[in-house]
Design a protein around this motif. Structure first.
Motif, PDB file in Angstrom:
ATOM      1  N   VAL A   1      51.507 -26.083 -58.236  1.00  0.00           N
ATOM      2  CA  VAL A   1      50.628 -27.308 -58.512  1.00  0.00           C
ATOM      3  C   VAL A   1      50.752 -28.548 -57.248  1.00  0.00           C
ATOM      4  N   ALA A   2      52.126 -28.862 -56.627  1.00  0.00           N
ATOM      5  CA  ALA A   2      51.942 -29.369 -55.249  1.00  0.00           C
ATOM      6  C   ALA A   2      51.021 -28.765 -54.188  1.00  0.00           C
ATOM      7  N   LEU A   3      51.105 -27.684 -54.501  1.00  0.00           N
ATOM      8  CA  LEU A   3      49.955 -27.165 -53.125  1.00  0.00           C
ATOM      9  C   LEU A   3      48.799 -27.580 -53.371  1.00  0.00           C
ATOM     10  N   LEU A   4      48.034 -27.080 -54.970  1.00  0.00           N
ATOM     11  CA  LEU A   4      46.942 -27.556 -55.383  1.00  0.00           C
ATOM     12  C   LEU A   4      46.580 -28.849 -55.126  1.00  0.00           C
ATOM     13  N   PHE A   5      47.536 -30.300 -55.077  1.00  0.00           N
ATOM     14  CA  PHE A   5      47.199 -31.630 -55.067  1.00  0.00           C
ATOM     15  C   PHE A   5      47.319 -32.022 -53.679  1.00  0.00           C
TER      16      PHE A   5
ATOM     17  N   PRO B   1      43.841 -30.820 -49.957  1.00  0.00           N
ATOM     18  CA  PRO B   1      42.631 -31.349 -49.552  1.00  0.00           C
ATOM     19  C   PRO B   1      43.215 -32.710 -48.793  1.00  0.00           C
ATOM     20  N   VAL B   2      44.094 -33.066 -49.456  1.00  0.00           N
ATOM     21  CA  VAL B   2      44.437 -33.821 -47.612  1.00  0.00           C
ATOM     22  C   VAL B   2      45.368 -33.622 -46.606  1.00  0.00           C
ATOM     23  N   LEU B   3      46.031 -32.240 -47.005  1.00  0.00           N
ATOM     24  CA  LEU B   3      46.481 -31.448 -45.878  1.00  0.00           C
ATOM     25  C   LEU B   3      44.925 -31.041 -45.073  1.00  0.00           C
ATOM     26  N   ILE B   4      44.754 -30.624 -45.860  1.00  0.00           N
ATOM     27  CA  ILE B   4      43.040 -29.698 -44.962  1.00  0.00           C
ATOM     28  C   ILE B   4      42.295 -30.983 -44.031  1.00  0.00           C
ATOM     29  N   GLY B   5      42.563 -31.899 -44.482  1.00  0.00           N
ATOM     30  CA  GLY B   5      41.264 -33.095 -44.104  1.00  0.00           C
ATOM     31  C   GLY B   5      42.950 -33.618 -42.795  1.00  0.00           C
TER      32      GLY B   5
ATOM     33  N   ALA C   1      44.489 -40.084 -54.421  1.00  0.00           N
ATOM     34  CA  ALA C   1      45.040 -39.683 -55.343  1.00  0.00           C
ATOM     35  C   ALA C   1      46.459 -38.700 -56.019  1.00  0.00           C
ATOM     36  N   MET C   2      45.061 -37.513 -56.159  1.00  0.00           N
ATOM     37  CA  MET C   2      46.466 -36.328 -55.900  1.00  0.00           C
ATOM     38  C   MET C   2      46.752 -36.251 -55.170  1.00  0.00           C
ATOM     39  N   GLY C   3      47.268 -36.871 -53.618  1.00  0.00           N
ATOM     40  CA  GLY C   3      48.194 -36.362 -52.832  1.00  0.00           C
ATOM     41  C   GLY C   3      48.972 -36.879 -52.826  1.00  0.00           C
ATOM     42  N   GLY C   4      48.421 -38.640 -52.731  1.00  0.00           N
ATOM     43  CA  GLY C   4      49.715 -39.528 -53.814  1.00  0.00           C
ATOM     44  C   GLY C   4      50.666 -39.493 -54.630  1.00  0.00           C
ATOM     45  N   TYR C   5      50.048 -38.693 -55.792  1.00  0.00           N
ATOM     46  CA  TYR C   5      50.948 -38.418 -56.839  1.00  0.00           C
ATOM     47  C   TYR C   5      51.667 -37.391 -56.608  1.00  0.00           C
ATOM     48  N   ALA C   6      51.369 -35.899 -55.910  1.00  0.00           N
ATOM     49  CA  ALA C   6      51.932 -34.766 -55.719  1.00  0.00           C
ATOM     50  C   ALA C   6      53.260 -35.774 -54.564  1.00  0.00           C
ATOM     51  N   PHE C   7      53.125 -36.536 -53.589  1.00  0.00           N
ATOM     52  CA  PHE C   7      53.880 -37.061 -52.844  1.00  0.00           C
ATOM     53  C   PHE C   7      55.115 -37.804 -53.396  1.00  0.00           C
ATOM     54  N   ALA C   8      54.429 -38.666 -54.644  1.00  0.00           N
ATOM     55  CA  ALA C   8      55.544 -39.393 -55.406  1.00  0.00           C
ATOM     56  C   ALA C   8      55.948 -38.923 -56.760  1.00  0.00           C
ATOM     57  N   ARG C   9      55.543 -38.166 -57.075  1.00  0.00           N
ATOM     58  CA  ARG C   9      56.512 -37.424 -58.286  1.00  0.00           C
ATOM     59  C   ARG C   9      56.171 -35.449 -58.217  1.00  0.00           C
ATOM     60  N   LEU C  10      55.863 -34.863 -58.011  1.00  0.00           N
ATOM     61  CA  LEU C  10      56.140 -33.241 -57.910  1.00  0.00           C
ATOM     62  C   LEU C  10      56.700 -33.371 -56.650  1.00  0.00           C
TER      63      LEU C  10
END
Lengths: 308, 318
Positions: A27-31, A34-38, B130-139
């Motif tokens: 899940v983390a990778l999916l989340f 986009p941020v990592l690509i950017g 928001a997705m990235g921030g959530y991953a860094f905070a919770r996952l």
């Protein structure tokens, strides 16, 4: 979006629940994808590329040609570069001091006199407006022949002032224009910090007979120091990057009196097509800004520990 | 003399704004300090607003009147012709007759471009961060904190440094004068937005999410169904900040989107100023254009002013 398939995948993994709890890498990778690509494409790659260019002769059209440290050697000896840095520093000091002092005054007054949201919102308007618009409005207000301010000045019997055309006035004028644009914003940051200070401290101090000035110097200022340091770091770095106002009002003139570092780098890159040289200057700027930030962050940490 | 000798009835809760601050009616002693303080506040209000008034007044003045009598406090013959010509409603001949240069100018299009530019960046950057921030905070995943530090380090790099290679990248991809090229660098992330969202998710209690996890929901589902809807406030806040920044952008859209078809409002103003003769700029047209760049901001402020103001409390302190 991809949510349904992900949760389906999760369900299939359900039996190995303990392992799932330890690690959410799918899940983390999916989340973070986009941020990592950017980050990789528009921050990391350009950083590496810019570093490489700084060691090359690159005109934007041909291929970069490796020339070792030549750009840096030239930057260090380039009187125009240091002149630009000097102009920028002059602007930064002028702007940060006037803006911080005024903002502190406004914030303290609001804090002690009114909680009006209308007032705060109004003070914020200049910050919400594009810098280009700010530059245009003041270019017009301060115009030598037709500007409103010069009507006031000549009306009082003085000679019209060339705010943007007199080399000695260029940087002070631009500093004050940007003070107008950013003071409300800075004041609101200070005001927010002041709201964190418990009211009873003020009340007991004033019961003890402290006047407003003492309340400000003995309570507000010391307790505001961490936020003050933070705001100073942000304004300092921000003012170093001044470009828009200069690009609209003086375009670096007259006689380079307002050619700030961003504008100088911009000229080298896009007017003279010296991309390699521009990249080297940008790196010198990064180093200088990094050093300044490190110094300020140290001060910030010191002030925090004092508060505790 | 003290400004608050009277103890207020209820101490104001620290750090939080009330929806309607109770009007404190207790009598305060008259003091010169108080009066001076109010004078300073009112003077700053006037200084804040007057330049905007002058902008609007100039925009409503016929070009000939501005040269004849530029110090008039009110327009003698108010007109909206300056707006008509910068919005591209007049023919070149009519434009010249009204004091313009006859050059092509179409703020209606620039406004639209700006709205699309800001909308795309505001929506996607907020969502992805928001997705990235959530991953860094919770996952939990390998190298999470190291990765986060690297992302945040990008905050320290001044914009101009990545701007030069990014320009070349967008040019080499053939995306000059293309909306996609203009929004690309800000569409997926900014370090600040990531930092902001992570900070926010760290600060909300985990109970609700944990309860959902115990019920068997996957982490992704918890994010979409629970964490995200709970975060409407901060999402709108960061979205607003992003939109405001995008609205103010100048250098990047100037480099990438100089062509009229994709020109944003700020670039349009800059180009218009350059086209205008240096000796006698088209002030009425420029001020009409400036007014158009301010109006959307004011609309935003009227509807979301409190949220913008409060977002500063958050970004400033956290």
């Amino acid at each position: 979006m991809s949510a349904p398939s992900v949760s389906a995948g999760r369900r299939r993994l359900a039996p190995s629940a303990p392992r799932r709890r330890r690690d959410d890498r799918r899940v983390a990778l999916l989340f973070i994808a986009p941020v990592l690509i950017g980050f990789a494409v528009f921050y990391l790659y350009p950083t590496i590329r810019g570093l490489w260019w700084s060691f090359t002769d690159y005109s934007l059209l041909g291929e970069p040609e490796f020339i070792g440290l030549q750009n840096y050697a030239e930057v260090v000896q380039d009187g125009e570069f240091w002149n630009s840095m000097g102009v920028t520093l002059y602007y930064v000091v002028f702007n940060v001091v006037s803006q911080t002092a005024l903002a502190l005054l406004l914030a303290a007054l609001m804090h002690r006199l009114t909680r009006s949201v209308v007032l705060r919102t109004t003070l914020l308007i200049p910050w919400l407006v594009p810098n280009v618009t700010v530059g245009l409005i003041w270019l017009w207000l301060l115009d030598t022949n037709l500007g409103f301010v010069n009507h006031l000045i000549t009306g009082m019997g003085f000679d019209a002032v060339g705010f943007f055309t007199n080399p000695a006035l260029g940087i002070p004028t631009i500093s004050l224009v940007n003070t107008w644009a950013f003071t409300g914003y800075t004041a609101l940051l200070f005001y927010a910090g002041m709201l964190q200070i418990p009211n009873d401290i003020y009340e007991s101090a004033s019961l003890d007979g402290a006047n407003e000035w003492r309340l400000f110097t003995r309570i507000t200022l010391p307790l505001l120091r961490p936020i003050m340091a933070l705001v100073l770091v942000v304004s300092l770095i921000g003012s170093f990057q001044i470009f828009d106002t200069v690009a609209v009002t003086t375009r670096g003139g007259p006689v380079n009196a307002t050619r700030v570092i961003y504008y100088f780098i911009y000229q080298h890159a896009f007017n003279y097509f010296n991309m390699g040289y521009a990249a080297a200057m940008a790196i010198v700027l990064v180093v200088i800004l990094g050093a300044l930030t490190a110094i300020q962050l140290r001060l910030l940490r010191a002030s925090e520990s004092q508060l505790a | 003399m003290s400004l608050t000798t009277q103890v207020s009835p209820a101490p104001v809760a620290v750090g939080e704004e009330r929806p309607a601050p109770p009007r404190r009616r207790e009598r305060r002693p008259f003091s010169i300090g108080r009066v001076l303080g109010w004078v300073v506040l009112i003077v700053s209000l006037v200084l804040t607003l007057f330049p905007f008034y002058w902008m609007l007044k100039t925009a409503l003045t016929p070009a000939a009147d501005v040269i004849r009598n530029s110090s008039a406090f009110f327009p003698d013959n108010p007109t909206i012709i300056n707006f008509a010509r910068v919005l591209g409603f007049l023919s070149p001949d009519e434009d010249r007759a009204a004091g313009g240069s006859g050059a092509s100018i179409n703020f209606l299009l620039y406004l639209w471009n700006s709205v699309v530019y800001c909308g795309l960046i505001g929506f996607f950057q907020t969502l992805f961060c928001a997705m990235g921030g959530y991953a860094f905070a919770r996952l939990k995943f390998p190298a999470r904190n190291a990765l986060f530090s690297v992302l945040i380090a990008a905050l320290m790099v001044p914009g101009i440094f990545t701007l030069l290679p990014n320009f070349v990248l967008v040019r080499d991809l053939g995306l000059l004068d293309n909306l996609l090229g203009m929004v690309a660098p800000s569409l997926l992330m900014t370090p600040f937005a990531i930092f902001f969202m992570r900070q926010f998710f760290l600060n909300i209690p985990v109970d609700v999410e944990e309860a959902a996890l115990l019920d068997g929901a996957g982490k992704a589902r918890v994010f979409w169904r629970i964490a995200l809807p709970m975060s409407k406030g901060p999402l709108i806040t960061i979205g607003l900040i992003t939109v405001v920044w995008a609205w103010k952008d100048f250098l990047w859209p100037l480099l990438i989107g100089r062509d009229e078809s994709v020109r944003t409002v700020t670039v349009g103003l800059g180009v218009y100023l350059q086209q205008s003769p240096n000796t006698q700029p088209d002030w009425t047209g420029l001020m009409a254009g400036s007014t158009l760049s301010v109006i959307p901001v004011l609309i935003l402020l009227v509807f979301l002013g409190r949220r913008i103001v409060e977002s500063l409390n958050f970004t400033g302190i956290k």
